[in-house]
Design an enzyme around this catalytic site. Sequence first.
Site, PDB file in Angstrom:
ATOM      1  N   TYR A 105      49.011  43.163 -23.836  1.00 54.07           N
ATOM      2  CA  TYR A 105      50.394  42.365 -24.228  1.00 54.07           C
ATOM      3  C   TYR A 105      51.784  43.290 -24.088  1.00 54.07           C
ATOM      4  O   TYR A 105      51.518  44.527 -24.199  1.00 54.07           O
ATOM      5  CB  TYR A 105      50.505  42.127 -25.805  1.00 54.07           C
ATOM      6  CG  TYR A 105      49.651  41.039 -26.240  1.00 54.07           C
ATOM      7  CD1 TYR A 105      50.161  39.647 -26.453  1.00 54.07           C
ATOM      8  CD2 TYR A 105      48.335  41.154 -26.723  1.00 54.07           C
ATOM      9  CE1 TYR A 105      49.534  38.637 -26.647  1.00 54.07           C
ATOM     10  CE2 TYR A 105      47.617  40.147 -27.189  1.00 54.07           C
ATOM     11  CZ  TYR A 105      48.147  38.962 -26.980  1.00 54.07           C
ATOM     12  OH  TYR A 105      47.250  37.667 -27.590  1.00 54.07           O
ATOM     13  N   TYR A 144      40.615  40.684 -24.587  1.00 52.15           N
ATOM     14  CA  TYR A 144      40.922  42.264 -25.061  1.00 52.15           C
ATOM     15  C   TYR A 144      39.981  42.746 -26.280  1.00 52.15           C
ATOM     16  O   TYR A 144      39.961  41.819 -27.119  1.00 52.15           O
ATOM     17  CB  TYR A 144      42.487  42.335 -25.124  1.00 52.15           C
ATOM     18  CG  TYR A 144      43.029  41.603 -26.227  1.00 52.15           C
ATOM     19  CD1 TYR A 144      42.988  42.056 -27.455  1.00 52.15           C
ATOM     20  CD2 TYR A 144      43.588  40.441 -26.011  1.00 52.15           C
ATOM     21  CE1 TYR A 144      43.616  41.007 -28.560  1.00 52.15           C
ATOM     22  CE2 TYR A 144      44.423  39.581 -26.803  1.00 52.15           C
ATOM     23  CZ  TYR A 144      44.308  39.968 -28.283  1.00 52.15           C
ATOM     24  OH  TYR A 144      44.760  39.097 -29.263  1.00 52.15           O
ATOM     25  N   ARG A 154      38.589  39.538 -28.399  1.00 50.53           N
ATOM     26  CA  ARG A 154      38.959  38.395 -28.236  1.00 50.53           C
ATOM     27  C   ARG A 154      38.698  37.446 -27.035  1.00 50.53           C
ATOM     28  O   ARG A 154      38.880  38.108 -26.004  1.00 50.53           O
ATOM     29  CB  ARG A 154      40.679  38.394 -28.598  1.00 50.53           C
ATOM     30  CG  ARG A 154      41.060  39.099 -29.621  1.00 50.53           C
ATOM     31  CD  ARG A 154      40.924  38.246 -31.065  1.00 50.53           C
ATOM     32  NE  ARG A 154      40.518  36.669 -31.154  1.00 50.53           N
ATOM     33  CZ  ARG A 154      41.522  35.781 -31.197  1.00 50.53           C
ATOM     34  NH1 ARG A 154      42.721  36.191 -31.091  1.00 50.53           N
ATOM     35  NH2 ARG A 154      41.339  34.742 -31.257  1.00 50.53           N
ATOM     36  N   HIS A 157      42.827  33.856 -24.543  1.00 49.26           N
ATOM     37  CA  HIS A 157      43.600  32.554 -25.486  1.00 49.26           C
ATOM     38  C   HIS A 157      45.030  32.783 -25.442  1.00 49.26           C
ATOM     39  O   HIS A 157      45.401  33.824 -24.826  1.00 49.26           O
ATOM     40  CB  HIS A 157      43.238  33.046 -26.998  1.00 49.26           C
ATOM     41  CG  HIS A 157      43.865  34.327 -27.450  1.00 49.26           C
ATOM     42  ND1 HIS A 157      43.093  35.660 -27.383  1.00 49.26           N
ATOM     43  CD2 HIS A 157      45.038  34.674 -28.210  1.00 49.26           C
ATOM     44  CE1 HIS A 157      43.822  36.545 -27.776  1.00 49.26           C
ATOM     45  NE2 HIS A 157      44.961  35.990 -28.405  1.00 49.26           N
ATOM     46  N   HIS A 159      48.568  32.087 -27.675  1.00 46.58           N
ATOM     47  CA  HIS A 159      49.132  31.608 -28.822  1.00 46.58           C
ATOM     48  C   HIS A 159      50.181  30.611 -28.696  1.00 46.58           C
ATOM     49  O   HIS A 159      51.174  30.754 -27.862  1.00 46.58           O
ATOM     50  CB  HIS A 159      49.727  32.867 -29.444  1.00 46.58           C
ATOM     51  CG  HIS A 159      49.083  34.091 -29.872  1.00 46.58           C
ATOM     52  ND1 HIS A 159      48.267  34.170 -31.002  1.00 46.58           N
ATOM     53  CD2 HIS A 159      48.381  35.198 -29.000  1.00 46.58           C
ATOM     54  CE1 HIS A 159      47.532  35.316 -31.059  1.00 46.58           C
ATOM     55  NE2 HIS A 159      47.466  35.712 -29.986  1.00 46.58           N
TER      56      HIS A 159
HETATM   57 FE   LIG Z   1      46.239  37.385 -29.036  1.00 45.39          FE
END
Ligand SMILES: [Fe+2]
Lengths: 239, 188
Positions: A105, A144, A154, A157, A159
């Site tokens: 991110y 990640y 995870r 995905h 959000h």
């Molecule tokens: Fe996330």
Amino acid sequence: MTTAFYRRDRSQQPLPLSPGYKSTVLRAPVRPLHALEQTSLEQSGPALGHTPLGALDHDLIRNAATTGDALGERIYVFGRVLDENARPVPNALIEIWQANAAGRYAHVRDGYLAPLDPNFSGCGRCVSDAEGRYLFRTIKPGPYPWPNNGSDWRPAHIHLSVFGEAFSQRLITQLYFEGDPLIPLCPIVNTIPDKDAVDRLVARLDLRNQEPFDCLAYRFDIVLRGRRQTHFENRTEGL
Amino acid sequence: MNDRLKETPSQTAGPYVHIGTAPQAIGRPALPNQPGPVIESNTGEAIVIEGLVRDGSGAPVRDAMLEIWQADGMGRVGEYGLFARATTDFGTGTFRFRTVRPGRHAEGHAPHVAVLIFARGINIHLHTRMYFPEDREALAKDPDMRRLEPEAVATLIATEDGKTEDGLPLYRFDIRLQGENETVFFDI
Ligand SMILES: [Fe+2]
């Protein structure tokens, strides 16, 4: 006159306290929710989907580009915003955020060792049209690791934050990608006890809507709470 | 009724909610028309609402996002309703809204601010309300509040905390997610 929304069907929602997802242990309320009748406040909402957005807000491949397109698997994410009565929700504001193709991110608090992409911020917005349709162009985010039960992973995905026409319809969720083997292993996915409900968070590969030689397509429909039918509407439908 | 569609399930907003909803919190410019923590309205008295969100151990939640939705100063909702969004500070955990004192939007109901809380570890957003301490009389008659125990009502009432540096009335509204004095959360 506005009418009330159906009560939220909590059987389709995640459990607040889900010990497999450790952050819920101190953040989930212990007391049951207190049911209230809606007022005109909850039955209306901010008209965020009626204000103009930037021309590239829906295009995450370009909207933070400095030296070229964002790196990764180019995809469309598209679908419709509907309510529980299967009516389209126009002017819904959808805000999204996601990791880059490497699973990192662009956020001061993400310390994952995977590299940042100087051409990708992972932030996008769009508004649904009169038929409730929406479209983003982006790159497929990478999975990640995160500290939970040791290193959990995870699934890929995105959000999503959605505003329909009323505050009662407010929704923040995550979409996953068809065929990802990490989905059933994810403690956050597994906060949802109903397997069919989980399935409704999985975007489907839709080859017919690809951009040939450019971009794959994933379809993801969003369902917001619907209003109770009034007698007047029932009568009209029966005519 | 069985052919009704099912609502899309919620998932946590996670710790990186700022990227998509409040970029200014991570040093990026807000997008055009993106809601922030300040409501400009000449329909009522300007006020500031400040508070902490605390977890079950009492620790401040430093990665939450909060949204408020309220009547304007004249009690009007719908197109006149007022909306704002704030994130809790990465250091102190404090959130801060500037808004106006809401008018009464429904007969018999004390004026209030609807508050939603999103964060890592919150799988589906929490919905609460903030009421005003000077409305004791209206609160005593409010049909929603009369169905709650007094200790539960107390978790929904802000406290007056003097004035801000700009001289605006400051209300403190702390939210306790879990445990002692747990805030009342609603299913509306
Ligand atoms: Fe996330």
